[in-house]
Design an enzyme around this catalytic site. Structure first.
Site, PDB file in Angstrom:
ATOM      1  N   LYS A  52     -29.050   8.720 -39.451  1.00 12.42           N
ATOM      2  CA  LYS A  52     -28.185   8.973 -38.300  1.00 12.42           C
ATOM      3  C   LYS A  52     -28.880   9.664 -37.079  1.00 12.42           C
ATOM      4  O   LYS A  52     -28.499   9.522 -35.987  1.00 12.42           O
ATOM      5  CB  LYS A  52     -27.025   9.670 -39.042  1.00 12.42           C
ATOM      6  CG  LYS A  52     -25.968   8.667 -39.586  1.00 12.42           C
ATOM      7  CD  LYS A  52     -24.908   9.190 -40.725  1.00 12.42           C
ATOM      8  CE  LYS A  52     -24.470   8.260 -41.448  1.00 12.42           C
ATOM      9  NZ  LYS A  52     -23.489   8.553 -42.614  1.00 12.42           N
ATOM     10  N   GLN A  96     -21.099  14.168 -44.506  1.00  9.23           N
ATOM     11  CA  GLN A  96     -21.370  13.301 -45.285  1.00  9.23           C
ATOM     12  C   GLN A  96     -20.742  13.171 -46.501  1.00  9.23           C
ATOM     13  O   GLN A  96     -20.645  14.423 -47.232  1.00  9.23           O
ATOM     14  CB  GLN A  96     -23.051  13.161 -45.488  1.00  9.23           C
ATOM     15  CG  GLN A  96     -23.702  12.244 -46.075  1.00  9.23           C
ATOM     16  CD  GLN A  96     -23.598  10.830 -45.492  1.00  9.23           C
ATOM     17  OE1 GLN A  96     -24.072  10.714 -44.356  1.00  9.23           O
ATOM     18  NE2 GLN A  96     -23.450   9.949 -46.366  1.00  9.23           N
ATOM     19  N   ASP A 119     -15.938   9.745 -37.644  1.00 12.87           N
ATOM     20  CA  ASP A 119     -15.642   8.635 -38.315  1.00 12.87           C
ATOM     21  C   ASP A 119     -14.138   8.238 -38.477  1.00 12.87           C
ATOM     22  O   ASP A 119     -13.768   7.277 -39.463  1.00 12.87           O
ATOM     23  CB  ASP A 119     -16.210   8.869 -39.820  1.00 12.87           C
ATOM     24  CG  ASP A 119     -16.484   7.690 -40.634  1.00 12.87           C
ATOM     25  OD1 ASP A 119     -16.485   6.497 -39.782  1.00 12.87           O
ATOM     26  OD2 ASP A 119     -16.778   7.719 -41.751  1.00 12.87           O
TER      27      ASP A 119
END
Ligand code: NAP
Length: 281
Positions: A52, A96, A119
């Site tokens: 990422k 994460q 997200d």
């Protein structure tokens, strides 16, 4: 059989994101910024976070990596999120998963400002998506929709079976198919006669987290099979939830693992970050 490779799709998305990041920098004098929070030393998570950060560098986004020790408390993690919410250089926040067992992911999601939720997993963004007014939507399911569009697999009037009902993959995947006028069935570990249900589908998304679980008996000959699973085998190779070798010649189209859904998740994370940056200014 058509091999649904994710790389060309991801490259297209990344090219557009890079253009948008450049124009954001020219207009506002700074890069769109993504904060990535990693707790503990899980090797797979470290690799994902590394990818990422690298994608941010490639596309002209700023990345802020926060690596926290395994034994950090919920209060300390919450405090970091609150500071990132206030940081004017941060447009997107991604924590994460999975987190170590003593930490609550829901508590983290309750704290991430919905305007910085890279997200699309906070309750507000989930609600907006289900009410047809999406801000940003979860990266993996959003990437799968882009993949199907790229390969001109239409969704309208299709019977879709999504296997797995997690908040990150299964549920948002079902919502996006519904929004694209497919008829959706969501299956899970308590579903009766899964094989028969899956066999009725034009499109099957497999997201259960069990390596090589789905054999050709689960799919119609005309089915399009999307494999979300990622598993590292003892020899270091990767495989999915679908037993690729067994299934590939018995269906219309299938994603490989690696190289199918994986590259799209990161591309969509970059796109979500730039979208949030643009919305915030
Ligand atoms: P998860 O949170 O563990 O959820 C698994 C889901 O599968 C649950 O809903 C569970 O049902 C269901 N399930 C488990 N065994 C089943 C069975 N035998 N039959 C039918 N349903 C079953 O997993 P996740 O986070 O959604 O991830 C799924 C997989 O995708 C994992 O391999 C993960 O590593 C991978 N993944 C890949 C990407 C990518 O970028 N490619 C992104 C995210 C995740 P219950 O609800 O009844 O327990």
């Amino acid at each position: 059989m058509i091999l649904l490779e994710g790389k060309p799709v991801a490259q297209n998305i990344k090219a557009r994101v890079s253009e948008r990041a450049k124009s954001f920098l020219n207009t506002f004098g700074r890069k769109p910024g993504l904060a990535v929070v990693l707790v503990g030393g899980d090797p797979a998570s470290q690799v994902y976070v590394g990818h990422k950060v690298k994608a941010c560098e490639e596309l002209g986004l700023a990345s802020f990596r926060h690596a926290l020790p395994e034994d950090i408390s919920q209060a300390e993690l919450n405090l970091l999120i609150e500071n990132l919410n206030k940081d004017s250089l941060v447009d997107g926040i991604l924590v994460q998963s999975p987190l170590p067992k003593h930490l609550s992911f829901s508590e983290v999601l309750d704290r991430i400002a919905p305007q910085k939720d890279a997200d699309g997993l906070t309750p507000e963004n989930v609600g907006l998506a289900w009410s047809g007014r999406p801000r940003v939507v979860p990266c993996t399911p959003a990437g799968i929709i882009e993949l199907l569009k790229y390969y001109q697999i239409s969704l309208e009037r299709k019977n879709v079976v999504v296997i797995g009902r997690s908040d990150i993959v299964g549920k948002p995947m079902a919502q996006l198919f519904l929004q694209n006028n497919a008829t959706v069935t969501i299956c899970h570990s308590k579903t009766k006669a899964l094989e028969e249900v899956a066999k009725q589908a034009d499109i099957v998304v497999a997201a259960i987290g069990k390596r090589n679980y789905f054999t050709k008996e689960f799919f119609d000959r005309d089915a399009v099979v999307i494999d979300v699973g990622i598993h590292r085998l003892e020899q270091g190779m990767l495989c999915g939830d679908v037993f690729f070798k067994d299934v590939k010649e018995s269906v219309r189209a299938i994603t490989p693992v690696p190289g199918g859904v994986g590259p799209l998740t990161i591309a969509m994370l970059m796109q979500n970050t730039v979208t949030l940056a643009e919305l915030r200014v």
